[in-house]
Design an enzyme around this catalytic site. Structure first.
Site, PDB file in Angstrom:
ATOM      1  CD  GLU A  43      41.235  47.353  54.829  1.00 14.21           C
ATOM      2  OE1 GLU A  43      42.199  48.075  55.134  1.00 14.21           O
ATOM      3  OE2 GLU A  43      40.850  46.404  55.526  1.00 14.21           O
ATOM      4  CB  CYS A  94      39.461  40.356  53.779  1.00 18.80           C
ATOM      5  SG  CYS A  94      38.722  41.914  54.237  1.00 18.80           S
ATOM      6  CG  PHE A 112      32.491  40.968  46.543  1.00 22.70           C
ATOM      7  CD1 PHE A 112      33.202  39.779  46.632  1.00 22.70           C
ATOM      8  CD2 PHE A 112      31.114  40.918  46.573  1.00 22.70           C
ATOM      9  CE1 PHE A 112      32.548  38.559  46.726  1.00 22.70           C
ATOM     10  CE2 PHE A 112      30.437  39.703  46.666  1.00 22.70           C
ATOM     11  CZ  PHE A 112      31.160  38.525  46.747  1.00 22.70           C
TER      12      PHE A 112
HETATM   13  C1  UGA Z   1      40.014  41.827  49.770  1.00 26.17           C
HETATM   14  C2  UGA Z   1      39.301  41.570  48.435  1.00 26.17           C
HETATM   15  O1  UGA Z   1      40.135  41.972  47.347  1.00 26.17           O
HETATM   16  C3  UGA Z   1      37.969  42.325  48.368  1.00 26.17           C
HETATM   17  O2  UGA Z   1      37.289  41.991  47.168  1.00 26.17           O
HETATM   18  C4  UGA Z   1      37.133  41.921  49.574  1.00 26.17           C
HETATM   19  O3  UGA Z   1      35.887  42.602  49.617  1.00 26.17           O
HETATM   20  C5  UGA Z   1      37.883  42.235  50.843  1.00 26.17           C
HETATM   21  O4  UGA Z   1      39.134  41.504  50.844  1.00 26.17           O
HETATM   22  C6  UGA Z   1      37.014  41.837  52.012  1.00 26.17           C
HETATM   23  O5  UGA Z   1      36.727  40.654  52.152  1.00 26.17           O
HETATM   24  O6  UGA Z   1      36.508  42.717  52.709  1.00 26.17           O
HETATM   25  P1  UGA Z   1      41.542  43.795  50.775  1.00 26.17           P
HETATM   26  O7  UGA Z   1      41.702  42.953  51.993  1.00 26.17           O
HETATM   27  O8  UGA Z   1      41.227  45.235  50.924  1.00 26.17           O
HETATM   28  O9  UGA Z   1      40.362  43.210  49.825  1.00 26.17           O
HETATM   29  O10 UGA Z   1      42.907  43.681  49.993  1.00 26.17           O
HETATM   30  P2  UGA Z   1      43.406  43.222  48.546  1.00 26.17           P
HETATM   31  O11 UGA Z   1      43.634  44.402  47.710  1.00 26.17           O
HETATM   32  O12 UGA Z   1      42.564  42.163  48.009  1.00 26.17           O
HETATM   33  O13 UGA Z   1      44.825  42.612  48.958  1.00 26.17           O
HETATM   34  C7  UGA Z   1      44.909  41.502  49.845  1.00 26.17           C
HETATM   35  C8  UGA Z   1      46.345  41.120  50.091  1.00 26.17           C
HETATM   36  O14 UGA Z   1      46.911  40.516  48.927  1.00 26.17           O
HETATM   37  C9  UGA Z   1      47.252  42.304  50.422  1.00 26.17           C
HETATM   38  O15 UGA Z   1      48.154  41.909  51.427  1.00 26.17           O
HETATM   39  C10 UGA Z   1      47.978  42.588  49.122  1.00 26.17           C
HETATM   40  O16 UGA Z   1      49.232  43.187  49.311  1.00 26.17           O
HETATM   41  C11 UGA Z   1      48.136  41.167  48.591  1.00 26.17           C
HETATM   42  N1  UGA Z   1      48.292  41.137  47.120  1.00 26.17           N
HETATM   43  C12 UGA Z   1      47.261  41.451  46.292  1.00 26.17           C
HETATM   44  C13 UGA Z   1      49.509  40.734  46.581  1.00 26.17           C
HETATM   45  O17 UGA Z   1      50.476  40.426  47.326  1.00 26.17           O
HETATM   46  N2  UGA Z   1      49.638  40.660  45.227  1.00 26.17           N
HETATM   47  C14 UGA Z   1      48.618  40.977  44.369  1.00 26.17           C
HETATM   48  O18 UGA Z   1      48.809  40.869  43.131  1.00 26.17           O
HETATM   49  C15 UGA Z   1      47.410  41.391  44.929  1.00 26.17           C
END
Ligand code: UGA
Length: 448
Positions: A155, A269, A152
């Site tokens: 990045e 992801c 989980f």
């Molecule tokens: C995500 C999950 O948060 C991790 O828990 C998981 O382990 C990982 O995928 C995976 O499966 O390996 P990650 O892809 O690194 O992590 O990115 P996030 O921080 O979750 O953001 C995902 C997307 O949502 C990004 O494009 C981010 O900009 C967007 N986001 C996130 C928003 O637009 N608003 C928010 O409030 C949060």
């Protein structure tokens, strides 16, 4: 305890280095000779804060090594983790399991008796049993154990997420509550530093563990998409999304996290895992309409934002220079996979805009993926030189520090499109800029 980690990619490197820091002796197997040479030379082929240092420290302590010799690594190991890629298969939403299956066959060829085989890659429900079947078919006499241990990690925060997780999900064959199972004991030993002050290990069946990973990512993707649609409604009606999400998020059943509107979720992801979950659900005869809709809404959003920028520029951007701050799908990574910039920028470029872009980490990865003719700046201020519009697509802290006083003399125009809500609009308005942010309606007359 000796363990083998198959895959020197993002998950394999972070998990390998962190498990070494917990005290295990880890050999990371990487089959790509160029990548392996880089790893051995201490040249880590991805950007993740703190990872270079952690790997160097663990290698120095002789708890972490890189190799392509799976057979030797397995002979010493009590456990092997499969941490290979599971990309979306071209033309379908299925996860491509060919690397996982190949790893299972390679393990089967060399596994010592009693080995614990753990899938760490994100894999569709049923994959753990497929891995077990591959090994059983190749080595009917081998005694081995199977577990699912999805990661989980976010990045940009991966090391902290591994070292201080909310929970560690472990799926086991048979009765997951049986305290005497070998797989359970081995994993409890490996994750022992996480058992203080209380255990964060959550044991369940194989299928439940595999589904938990997809359920968590799909739910978060849906939450972000909800915030994005709510932001659109705020803009149309005069609401402020920051107030709405603060008001929603104070309800602990909702929580304030993952409600920040943006240009659409991206990364390696959410897009892949929502697709894979929707596909698994369709195949199982229980389609998940919320997830199907989330995927479609997120795709449409990126295109719609490009159209909105065009409209703001009077539908003719042929003489318009747009400074773009941020290319990666989020801050603190060089990852460009499914980044909204990859949809938005080509549409603006095609419409005739001149684009001058800057990203602190993503430019090398981005340039082969973006159309020729896009200009790459060497700083945010350089990107802003002569620009009519300034567009923020990634929330890098270095951008948040920029001020109207710095940008005003450099820009030709006065339009700021802050699509990550990194600035206070009134500062820009006071300095004579037109400031747009997502979910900031224009009829505000109250609130704090
Ligand atoms: C995500 C999950 O948060 C991790 O828990 C998981 O382990 C990982 O995928 C995976 O499966 O390996 P990650 O892809 O690194 O992590 O990115 P996030 O921080 O979750 O953001 C995902 C997307 O949502 C990004 O494009 C981010 O900009 C967007 N986001 C996130 C928003 O637009 N608003 C928010 O409030 C949060």
């Amino acid at each position: 305890m000796h363990i083998t980690m198959i895959g020197g990619g993002y998950v394999g490197l972070v998990s390998g280095a962190c498990l070494a820091a917990f005290g295990a002796r880890v050999i990371v197997i990487e089959n790509d000779p160029i990548r392996l040479d880089r790893l051995k030379a201490g040249n880590i082929p991805l950007y993740e804060p703190g990872l270079d240092e952690l790997i160097a420290e663990q290698r120095q302590a002789e708890r972490l090594a890189f190799s392509d010799d799976l057979a030797s690594a397995l002979q010493k190991s009590r456990a092997v983790f499969i941490a290979v890629g599971t990309p979306t298969r071209r033309g379908s939403g299925h996860a491509d399991l060919s690397y996982v299956h190949a790893a299972a066959r390679a393990i089967a060829a060399h596994a010592p008796d009693g080995l614990l085989i753990v899938t760490k890659s994100t894999v569709p429900v049923g994959t753990g049993r497929q891995v077990a079947a591959i090994v059983r078919q190749a080595r009917p006499d081998l005694t081995f154990h199977i577990a699912s241990n999805p990661e989980f990690l976010r990045e940009g925060h991966a090391i902290a997420d591994f070292m201080q997780p909310d929970r560690v999900i472990i799926g086991l064959e048979g009765d997951p509550t049986a305290p005497s199972s070998t797989a359970r004991t081995l994993l409890e030993t490996l994750y022992a530093p996480l058992n203080q002050p209380e255990s964060r290990l959550l044991f369940m069946g194989l299928e439940s563990a595999e589904l938990t990973k997809y359920a968590a990512n799909a739910f978060l993707a849906m939450k972000v998409t909800f915030a994005n649609e709510m932001a659109d409604l705020c803009e149309a009606t005069g609401g402020q999304i920051a107030d709405v999400t603060r008001g929603m998020g104070m309800d602990p059943r909702i929580s304030p996290h993952f409600l920040m509107p943006g240009p659409g979720y991206g990364g390696s992801c959410f897009p892949k895992d929502t697709q894979a979950l929707a596909t698994s659900a369709r195949q199982a005869g229980t389609p998940m309409q919320l997830i199907e809709t989330t995927i479609a809404a997120n795709e449409a959003r990126k295109r719609r934002l490009a159209e909105r920028i065009l409209a703001l520029a009077g539908n003719d951007i042929t003489h318009c220079t747009i400074a773009v701050l941020g290319l990666t799908f989020k801050a603190h990574t060089d990852d460009m996979r499914q980044a909204p910039s990859l949809t938005i920028l080509p549409l603006l470029h095609e419409a005739g805009a001149t684009l001058r872009v800057y990203d602190p980490q993503g430019m090398d990865t981005a340039s082969p993926l973006l159309p020729d003719g896009i200009l790459y700046a060497d700083s945010p201020l350089h990107a802003a030189e002569g620009a009519d519009i300034l567009l923020v697509l990634t929330e890098w802290p270095v951008f948040a520090a920029l001020t109207p006083t710095q940008l005003a003399p450099r820009m030709r125009g006065r339009l700021i499109l802050d699509y990550r809500q990194i600035w206070q609009g009134h500062n820009w308005q006071k300095a004579g800029f037109h400031y747009h942010c997502l979910g900031c309606g224009t009829h505000r007359d109250s609130g704090s």
